[in-house]
Design an enzyme around this catalytic site. Sequence first.
Site, PDB file in Angstrom:
ATOM      1  N   HIS A  94      60.941  19.804 -51.959  1.00  0.00           N
ATOM      2  CA  HIS A  94      59.494  19.577 -52.005  1.00  0.00           C
ATOM      3  C   HIS A  94      59.210  18.932 -53.363  1.00  0.00           C
ATOM      4  CE1 HIS A  94      55.208  20.063 -51.847  1.00  0.00           C
ATOM      5  NE2 HIS A  94      55.183  20.948 -52.832  1.00  0.00           N
ATOM      6  N   ASP A 100      53.966  18.390 -47.033  1.00  0.00           N
ATOM      7  CA  ASP A 100      54.434  17.005 -47.090  1.00  0.00           C
ATOM      8  C   ASP A 100      54.530  16.423 -45.675  1.00  0.00           C
ATOM      9  OD1 ASP A 100      55.724  16.967 -50.130  1.00  0.00           O
ATOM     10  OD2 ASP A 100      55.961  18.875 -49.102  1.00  0.00           O
ATOM     11  N   ARG A 143      51.171  15.604 -44.427  1.00  0.00           N
ATOM     12  CA  ARG A 143      50.718  14.345 -45.033  1.00  0.00           C
ATOM     13  C   ARG A 143      51.340  13.138 -44.329  1.00  0.00           C
ATOM     14  NH1 ARG A 143      51.604  16.830 -51.081  1.00  0.00           N
ATOM     15  NH2 ARG A 143      49.441  17.519 -51.457  1.00  0.00           N
ATOM     16  N   ARG A 175      57.448  18.577 -60.357  1.00  0.00           N
ATOM     17  CA  ARG A 175      57.591  19.955 -59.896  1.00  0.00           C
ATOM     18  C   ARG A 175      58.805  20.617 -60.547  1.00  0.00           C
ATOM     19  NH1 ARG A 175      56.081  17.138 -55.132  1.00  0.00           N
ATOM     20  NH2 ARG A 175      54.070  17.815 -54.296  1.00  0.00           N
TER      21      ARG A 175
END
Length: 333
Positions: A197, A170, A173, A110
Site C-alpha cells: 500500500h 487503492d 480508487r 508511507r
Amino acid sequence: MVNDKDVAVIDRKAANNDSKVAVNDRKVAIVGCGFVGSSSAFALMQSGLFSEMVLIDVDRARAEGEALDISHGSPFAAPMRIYAGDYADAADAAIIVITAGAAQKPGETRLDLAQKNVAIFREIVPRIRETGFDGILLIVSNPVDVLTYAAVKLSGLPESRVVGSGTVLDTARLQEALGAHLGVDPRDVEAYIIGEHGDSELAVWSSADVAGVPLKDFCEMRGHFDHEEAEARIAEEVRSAAYEIIRRKRATYYGIAMSVRRLCQAIMRDEKSVLPVSALMVGEYGLSDVAISMPTIVGRQGIECRVPISLDEAELEELRSSADRLKGVLQQV
C-alpha cells in the site's frame, strides 16, 4: 524486523495471561481518534453492524469529545452506546481497529513513517494482548503492511485474525477511475491493486474485466484504443492520489473510513468477500515472512485464504519487487 527479544518478553507476559475474554459480536473498539479514527467511528456508527463502540486515544479528552460528538447523532441511526475508554474496555470487542500513529506529512512516503509507527505499535499491541483480547485486529495505520507484520509478531493472535486494510482503498480508487474513464458503474469493474500500500503497488491489468468482458475489449467497445498510455496514466493517478489529497487538505480520511466500514461488514456478516487486504504471506507466489496485499477471502474468522489470481510475468516480477522493498524496511525497523 520486530526484535526477537521484544517478542520473547511479550510471550512471557502472555504465559501469565492465558485466559481469553469472550467476544461480544456487537462491539467494536477504535484505537486512535485522529482524522482516520474519528471518521471510521462515524462511518461505523451509521453501519448498523455494532451496538457498542469504545474509542481509545492517548489524549483521553480527544476520545471523549469524539464519542460525545458522534453519539449525538444516535437518534438518526441504529441504537449504539459510544464512549471513551481504555484497553481493558476493548478486551471483549469483536474487532479492534488500530488507526493510531504519526500522521503522514507532505512529501513523506508511507514507508518513511515506519520507524516511528512501529515504536508506537510496540506500546499499543502488547497492551491489547494483555487484556486477553481474542477478536480480530484490523490494522489501518500506515505503513499498513509493515505495521500488519509487526502486529502479527506482537499480538500472539493467529495470523488469520490480524488483517491490514492493505490496498482496499487503492483498489476502490482504481475502480472509480476506470469507471469514469469508461463511463460505467465502478461497481462493475473487476480490477485490483496489489503489493505494498504505497509507492511500489501495482495494478493487475492482465486479468481485469468489466462485467466479465476483458478490460481491453471493453475499452475498445467504448472507443479507447491507446491501452498502454491509459493504463500508465490511471495507475499513476491511483498511486499518487493520497499525496494529492494530503497536498490539498493535509490528510486523507473519508475514503479509508469507508474502507474500514466495508472490511468490518465483510467480517461481521461473514460475507466471504474477496478483498485485497494485507496479511502475512506464507509461500504464495513464492513470498513469505512479509505482509502484503493480495485478493483474499475475508469472513468472520478474518482471513480464510488467498485467491490465486492470474498474473503475467511482468506483474509477478513487480509483486516480488514490492515484497523485497517491504522486507528491506522490516529489516531496518
